[in-house]
Design a protein around this motif. Sequence first.
Motif, short mmCIF file in Angstrom:
data_model
loop_
_atom_site.label_atom_id
_atom_site.label_comp_id
_atom_site.label_asym_id
_atom_site.label_seq_id
_atom_site.Cartn_x
_atom_site.Cartn_y
_atom_site.Cartn_z
N SER A 110 22.85 -2.43 8.22
CA SER A 110 21.52 -1.86 8.04
C SER A 110 21.29 -1.47 6.59
CB SER A 110 21.34 -0.64 8.96
OG SER A 110 22.35 0.31 8.70
N ASN A 111 20.06 -1.21 6.26
CA ASN A 111 19.62 -1.01 4.89
C ASN A 111 20.25 0.20 4.20
OD1 ASN A 111 18.24 -1.05 2.50
ND2 ASN A 111 16.29 -0.44 3.38
N THR A 112 21.28 -0.05 3.41
CA THR A 112 21.89 1.02 2.62
C THR A 112 22.08 0.59 1.18
OG1 THR A 112 24.11 0.26 3.28
CG2 THR A 112 23.12 2.02 4.58
N GLY A 113 21.38 -0.45 0.77
CA GLY A 113 21.46 -0.86 -0.64
C GLY A 113 22.05 -2.23 -0.84
N THR A 114 21.86 -2.77 -2.05
CA THR A 114 22.30 -4.13 -2.34
C THR A 114 23.82 -4.26 -2.39
OG1 THR A 114 22.10 -3.64 -4.71
CG2 THR A 114 20.21 -4.66 -3.64
N GLN A 115 24.54 -3.15 -2.50
CA GLN A 115 26.00 -3.26 -2.53
C GLN A 115 26.55 -3.79 -1.22
OE1 GLN A 115 24.30 -0.45 -2.58
NE2 GLN A 115 25.10 1.02 -1.12
N ASN A 116 25.74 -3.74 -0.15
CA ASN A 116 26.19 -4.24 1.14
C ASN A 116 26.39 -5.74 1.18
OD1 ASN A 116 26.73 -2.15 2.86
ND2 ASN A 116 24.64 -1.90 3.53
N ILE A 117 25.81 -6.43 0.21
CA ILE A 117 26.02 -7.87 0.15
C ILE A 117 27.49 -8.17 -0.11
CG2 ILE A 117 25.49 -9.96 -1.17
CD1 ILE A 117 22.70 -8.91 -1.54
N ALA A 118 28.11 -7.38 -1.00
CA ALA A 118 29.54 -7.54 -1.27
C ALA A 118 30.35 -7.11 -0.05
CB ALA A 118 29.93 -6.72 -2.49
N GLN A 119 29.90 -6.05 0.63
CA GLN A 119 30.62 -5.58 1.82
C GLN A 119 30.56 -6.62 2.94
OE1 GLN A 119 28.79 -1.85 2.80
NE2 GLN A 119 29.49 -0.84 0.94
N ALA A 120 29.45 -7.33 3.01
CA ALA A 120 29.30 -8.35 4.06
C ALA A 120 30.31 -9.45 3.93
CB ALA A 120 27.89 -8.93 4.02
N GLY A 167 7.04 -3.98 -7.19
CA GLY A 167 7.28 -3.25 -8.43
C GLY A 167 6.01 -3.11 -9.26
N ALA A 168 6.08 -2.21 -10.24
CA ALA A 168 4.92 -1.97 -11.10
C ALA A 168 4.53 -3.21 -11.89
CB ALA A 168 5.21 -0.80 -12.04
N ASP A 169 5.52 -4.05 -12.18
CA ASP A 169 5.25 -5.26 -12.97
C ASP A 169 4.83 -6.44 -12.10
OD1 ASP A 169 7.62 -5.59 -11.70
OD2 ASP A 169 8.78 -6.17 -13.46
N GLY A 170 4.66 -6.20 -10.80
CA GLY A 170 4.22 -7.27 -9.91
C GLY A 170 5.34 -8.03 -9.23
N GLN A 171 6.58 -7.83 -9.67
CA GLN A 171 7.68 -8.53 -9.02
C GLN A 171 8.11 -7.80 -7.76
OE1 GLN A 171 11.18 -8.73 -11.47
NE2 GLN A 171 11.77 -6.62 -11.10
N VAL A 172 8.79 -8.50 -6.87
CA VAL A 172 9.27 -7.91 -5.63
C VAL A 172 10.66 -7.35 -5.86
CG1 VAL A 172 9.80 -8.32 -3.20
CG2 VAL A 172 7.92 -9.57 -4.29
N ASP A 173 10.84 -6.06 -5.54
CA ASP A 173 12.13 -5.39 -5.72
C ASP A 173 12.74 -5.04 -4.37
OD1 ASP A 173 11.93 -5.46 -8.52
OD2 ASP A 173 10.79 -3.58 -8.56
N VAL A 174 14.02 -4.68 -4.43
CA VAL A 174 14.76 -4.31 -3.23
C VAL A 174 15.07 -2.82 -3.29
CG1 VAL A 174 16.90 -4.64 -1.94
CG2 VAL A 174 15.75 -6.61 -2.96
N GLU A 175 14.84 -2.13 -2.18
CA GLU A 175 15.15 -0.70 -2.09
C GLU A 175 16.40 -0.47 -1.25
OE1 GLU A 175 11.52 0.83 -0.36
OE2 GLU A 175 10.91 1.61 -2.31
N PRO A 176 17.15 0.62 -1.49
CA PRO A 176 17.03 1.51 -2.64
C PRO A 176 17.55 0.84 -3.90
CG PRO A 176 18.94 2.11 -1.34
CD PRO A 176 18.24 0.99 -0.59
N GLY A 177 17.30 1.44 -5.03
CA GLY A 177 17.70 0.82 -6.29
C GLY A 177 16.53 0.10 -6.91
N SER A 178 16.80 -0.68 -7.91
CA SER A 178 15.73 -1.38 -8.62
C SER A 178 16.05 -2.85 -8.84
CB SER A 178 15.47 -0.70 -9.97
OG SER A 178 16.66 -0.68 -10.75
#
Length: 255
Positions: free
Chosen positions: A63-73, A92-103
């Motif tokens: 479940s969603n706990t941050g991008t570090q889970n990709i390494a854990q997977a 994001g403010a610049d129009g790009q799509v970001d991942v939460e949490p983090g930037s």
Amino acid sequence: MSHPEKGDGISVCCNATSSRRCLKKIAFAATLCVASVTLLAIHHTKTSGIMARIHHGLIMCASNTGTQNIAQAATISSIERPSMVRLSLTSGADGQVDVEPGSSSLATVLDTASHSNTLLMLDLHGTDPKKVARQVSKAHMRDRVIFVPADYKDAAAALKADSKVMVAIHVNSKRDAYNAHRMAGRHPYAAYLSPSASPSLFSLVHRDAEAIITDTPSSQVSTADFLANRPVDIMITHQPYQLTTSLAAPLAHAE
């Protein structure tokens, strides 16, 4: 008597013939190269796509706990269990799509997931599904991503964004199940059910949806017993490694 003119003509003819042969050889080699790359891509899709992974067993989704889970997977994959990570998207403010949490940008996360052979479940949260779909396609992840829209309106937009990316549609009743199937049409979709839904509802959606998604049941219910009475393809959990281990333990004991 020698004829220099004829000799020159023969030389030119031979050179032209040799050039054509060389071009044919080059074209043949290029064709083989393209065919090899295509076959490799097809093989990768068959072995790494969501449907291929479902065929080999239950997918544990962190479940969603941050991008570090990709390494854990990747660690989960090492014990021969399919793996997926659920992440939330934001604009994001610049129009790009970001991942939460983090930037981290979605493009960066997709690249990491692609190289680590990880599946992704993406909560759209109001982001433009067409923009997300373009990035997914660019990363060659169309068969390894599931879109999770917030409601039926967002689900309709997600279904239109890309004909190949699987969309998760929330199903809470038989009526929802029929509506989801009608709305999806020929588009691949997953039915997202609450763990409190009845076993009969799980069985009903199993006939039409390509995949069934649910969350980990309450601690009062044995996960093994829960799965024994319900067809589930993807289970979302905060503790994928522990859940995978606990489900594997009874099998090891039986052997």
